[in-house]
Scaffold this motif. Structure first.
Motif, short mmCIF file in Angstrom:
data_model
loop_
_atom_site.label_atom_id
_atom_site.label_comp_id
_atom_site.label_asym_id
_atom_site.label_seq_id
_atom_site.Cartn_x
_atom_site.Cartn_y
_atom_site.Cartn_z
N GLU A 88 -66.58 -50.92 -22.35
CA GLU A 88 -66.48 -52.38 -22.38
C GLU A 88 -67.42 -53.11 -21.43
N ASP A 89 -67.68 -52.54 -20.25
CA ASP A 89 -68.52 -53.25 -19.28
C ASP A 89 -70.00 -53.23 -19.62
N TYR B 114 -57.46 -50.59 -12.70
CA TYR B 114 -57.84 -51.36 -13.88
C TYR B 114 -57.02 -52.65 -14.00
N ASP C 238 -67.89 -43.51 -16.15
CA ASP C 238 -66.62 -44.17 -16.44
C ASP C 238 -65.71 -44.16 -15.22
N LEU C 239 -65.20 -45.31 -14.85
CA LEU C 239 -64.39 -45.45 -13.64
C LEU C 239 -63.13 -44.60 -13.70
N ARG C 240 -62.45 -44.60 -14.84
CA ARG C 240 -61.23 -43.81 -14.96
C ARG C 240 -61.52 -42.31 -14.80
N ALA D 19 -55.70 -44.91 -11.48
CA ALA D 19 -56.63 -45.53 -12.43
C ALA D 19 -56.00 -46.76 -13.09
N CYS E 68 -68.10 -47.88 -13.70
CA CYS E 68 -67.53 -49.05 -14.36
C CYS E 68 -66.62 -48.61 -15.51
N ARG E 69 -66.12 -49.59 -16.23
CA ARG E 69 -65.27 -49.28 -17.39
C ARG E 69 -66.16 -49.10 -18.61
N VAL F 282 -65.88 -53.84 -12.14
CA VAL F 282 -65.05 -54.01 -13.34
C VAL F 282 -65.46 -55.31 -14.03
#
Length: 360
Positions: free
Chosen positions: A288-289, A191, A312-314, A187, A284-285, A255
């Motif tokens: 923030e995104d 990022y 959430d991507l993470r 992750a 995506c993040r 991202v």
């Protein structure tokens, strides 16, 4: 062979010959240039950068001058038909030898006819864009040294490619790292070194395919940008899951900022592909995104009657890693190592991989 295909083949051969000649040169062959120090600095600025577009603009301009001696790259760049000669000629000469993408010159000079300091202003990095302008000015204005200047460019290009290839990519020791340690580092890597979305899309593709490998469902997409194809305008998502040859879940891996325009583009693509009823997820993040959108409700955003899902991507990476067997995860790490070793990966990405995955 049509005139266009013949021209593109000439472009490919020109680049191939220049690369081959460059392999037999050394820095000392260019010391005789009266402005050697200035040109050397310009070439360092435009070549030693992770932005491939500026290298592509110069390669295209030089090829255009070869194909048509009256071509003026500074004042009428598009007169050489840059998309055609790059994507159907230069790209194939560079592929596997010189770091490049499918549409490099268009990424930084799309629909630009004049290449000057106004064009360079605000480009990232601006120093590389300015180097493009000043190097091409030197080539155009100096007929006596023109061939030497061109040879110098290709020599530095080959030298840069060899430097990229020489970096030793370490394979993470999956025996000493737990699965979630690998997931967390993966992750962080995604990022930190997204490469405009190429890295997260490829990672997501590998994870999806591992999870579904024993299923009747088929995972499609995710690797196009890695191999240079440009299908973004003709698909509704980066990755999708098919059941009986019909897409059932669509996934956009990004991202970058997701705003109303991005959702509008998605709606148009879904309608064009007759997929408006398919589930679509943006991985995506968060948050923030999606900062420009109003608050998501239960991970969903309702826009013009279509519900968009957000993940959430993470968290996505960590969850899918937890679903894999040790053998599957090891296979993914090996595939990612090969991906990082490729000449297309920037030096910063290679160094980042080594630093993130090989710390205790």
């Amino acid at each position: 062979m049509t005139s266009s295909s013949h021209r593109n083949e000439r472009a490919k051969l020109y680049i191939t010959e220049q690369i081959e000649k460059a392999r037999h040169k050394s820095e000392s062959d260019f010391l005789s240039l009266t402005n050697y120090n200035e040109i050397s600095l310009l070439l360092t600025s435009l070549i030693d950068t992770k932005s491939k577009g500026f290298r592509g603009v110069v390669a295209t301009a030089l090829t255009g001058m070869y194909l048509d001696p009256s071509f003026d790259p500074l004042n009428n760049f598009y007169a050489c038909n840059p998309r055609s000669i790059f994507e159907n000629g230069i790209f194939f000469a560079f592929q596997g030898q010189i770091p490049c993408g499918k549409s490099d010159p268009l990424n930084v000079a799309k629909n630009q006819y004049v290449l000057n300091e106004d064009w360079a202003a605000g480009k990232r990095p601006e120093s590389a864009a300015l180097a493009v302008v000043h190097f091409l000015e030197a080539v155009v204005d100096n007929s006596s040294d023109r061939e030497t200047l061109i040879s110098f460019y290709f020599f530095r290009l080959v030298e840069y490619a060899e430097k990229v290839k020489a970096i030793d990519i370490k394979i993470p020791d999956s025996n000493s790292l737990s699965q979630q340690e690998i997931g967390h580092r993966l992750a962080v890597f995604v990022y930190t070194y997204p490469e405009s979305g190429t890295t997260p899309q490829y990672v997501a593709s590998l994870l999806f395919k591992a999870v579904y490998e024993k299923s009747s469902l088929i995972v499609v997409g995710g690797e196009e940008s890695v191999f240079g194809t440009n299908t973004t305008s003709r698909k509704a998502a980066d990755i999708w899951i098919e059941e009986n040859n019909k897409p059932v879940n669509l996934y956009e891996i990004t991202v970058k900022k997701i705003d109303v325009k991005r959702l509008n583009d998605s709606l148009h693509a879904l309608n064009d592909m007759n997929m408006i009823d398919s589930n679509i997820h943006f991985i995506c993040r968060l948050p923030e995104d999606v900062a420009t959108l109003s608050i998501l409700k239960d991970g969903t955003y309702n826009y013009q009657g279509k519900k968009f899902n957000f993940i959430d991507l993470r968290g996505f990476i960590l969850t899918l890693v937890a679903l894999l067997t040790t053998k599957q995860l090891k296979s993914i790490i090996n595939e990612l190592t090969s991906f990082i070793e490729d000449v297309e990966r920037p030096i910063s990405t290679k160094d980042g991989w080594n630093n993130i995955f090989n710390t205790s």
